[in-house]
Design a protein around this motif. Structure first.
Motif, PDB file in Angstrom:
ATOM      1  N   LEU A 131       0.841  -1.204   0.000  1.00 28.23           N
ATOM      2  CA  LEU A 131       0.000   0.000   0.000  1.00 28.23           C
ATOM      3  C   LEU A 131       0.874   1.252   0.000  1.00 28.23           C
ATOM      4  O   LEU A 131       0.617   2.206  -0.746  1.00 28.23           O
ATOM      5  N   ALA A 141      -4.362   4.113  -2.715  1.00 34.62           N
ATOM      6  CA  ALA A 141      -4.107   2.936  -1.878  1.00 34.62           C
ATOM      7  C   ALA A 141      -5.042   2.967  -0.681  1.00 34.62           C
ATOM      8  O   ALA A 141      -5.144   3.993   0.009  1.00 34.62           O
ATOM      9  N   VAL A 184      -1.690   6.709   2.226  1.00 33.48           N
ATOM     10  CA  VAL A 184      -2.522   5.495   2.249  1.00 33.48           C
ATOM     11  C   VAL A 184      -3.762   5.812   3.084  1.00 33.48           C
ATOM     12  O   VAL A 184      -3.657   6.253   4.227  1.00 33.48           O
TER      13      VAL A 184
END
Ligand code: NDP
Length: 255
Positions: A131, A141, A184
């Motif tokens: 990720l 992500a 992320v």
């Protein structure tokens, strides 16, 4: 709803043998994501993978027990080899085993903690590097954890289940502080009563589908697993700078 932004995403969905995980995998794949299907029942996963493939999608059935580190390691290695770097992880595997705390069902407590908390952590451990790398390359992500409204609402006999979900909710919130600065996104979804296989493992007749849980379905109705899948797809298709951090999704009649 059109989820064109899912095309080409590489997704891992745990709990994909049934319920929310299966519907999430189906929906992500229908919109072009390449999806690894994880759970213990390989026959179910293969059936779903065949259905997705027949519809023109891409799916990989990967039998994994999230309570077993070697199993998760082997599954992750296969996913990396066959699908590549993962940019969407959905932790949906879970078990709900209510009983009075003074029954002392340490077998059930261990199973819930190992699946709902440590199991989610094993998956996070396996795919966080992916990720972070995907986000560093400018891709979207996502880590999506399926917790429960039981993380907040107390209910007799559900103390340990609720505690595992409170842990997952807290884990998701905390991980944002580590992963958000690296682009992320982390989303925690807390569903209410949903029509899946979850209640079928309860071995206490008074509390199970023929008892208290069944009465709840009769009184307040339920979400369908597809409702939660739709929310996962919505979350994962927001613009990259938008993180829906915490979502509660309930049947309209559930307080
Ligand atoms: P299901 O029982 O239908 O799905 C749970 C999935 O988890 C199954 O596919 C099961 O597959 C998988 N699973 C269980 N144990 C393991 C394990 N050790 N390793 C890998 N996979 C495992 O129920 P739901 O779809 O409802 O559950 C999804 C999530 O939603 C759970 O985390 C649950 O706690 C949560 N939730 C559910 C609600 C509801 O009312 N249904 C409400 C709020 C939250 P297999 O047995 O093949 O491994």
């Amino acid at each position: 709803m059109s989820y064109t932004a899912l095309a080409g995403r590489i997704a891992v969905v745990t709990g994909a043998a049934s319920g929310m995980g299966a519907e999430t995998a189906r929906l992500l794949a229908a919109h072009g994501a390449h999806v690894a299907l994880l759970a213990r029942r390989e026959d179910r996963l293969k059936e779903l993978a065949a259905e997705i493939t027949a519809a023109g999608g891409t799916a990989l059935a990967v039998a994994v027990d999230v309570t077993d580190q070697a199993s998760v390691d082997a599954g992750a290695a296969r996913i990396h080899a066959e699908l590549g770097r993962v940019d969407l992880v959905v932790n949906s595997a879970g078990v709900m085993l209510p009983n009075p705390v003074d029954d002392g069902r340490i077998d059930e407590w261990t199973r819930m903690i190992d699946t709902n908390v440590t199991g989610a952590l094993r998956i996070i451990r396996a795919f966080t590097a992916d990720l972070v790398a995907a986000a560093a390359d400018g891709r979207t992500a996502d880590l999506v954890d399926i917790s429960s409204i039981g993380a907040h609402v107390t209910f007799p006999n559900y103390a340990v289940y609720g505690a595992t979900k409170a842990a997952l909710t807290h884990l998701s919130a905390s991980l944002r502080s580590e992963l958000g600065p690296r682009d992320v996104r982390v989303t925690n979804i807390e569903p209410g009563l949903t029509d899946t296989e979850l209640g079928s493992h309860i071995d206490n007749a008074e509390l199970g589908e023929a008892g208290q849980l069944g009465a709840m379905f009769d009184t307040i109705g339920s979400l369908a697993a597809t409702d939660v899948a739709d929310l996962v797809a919505y979350v994962a298709t927001r613009p990259r700078h938008v993180n829906l951090r915490q979502m509660v999704i309930l049947p309209t009649r559930q307080a």
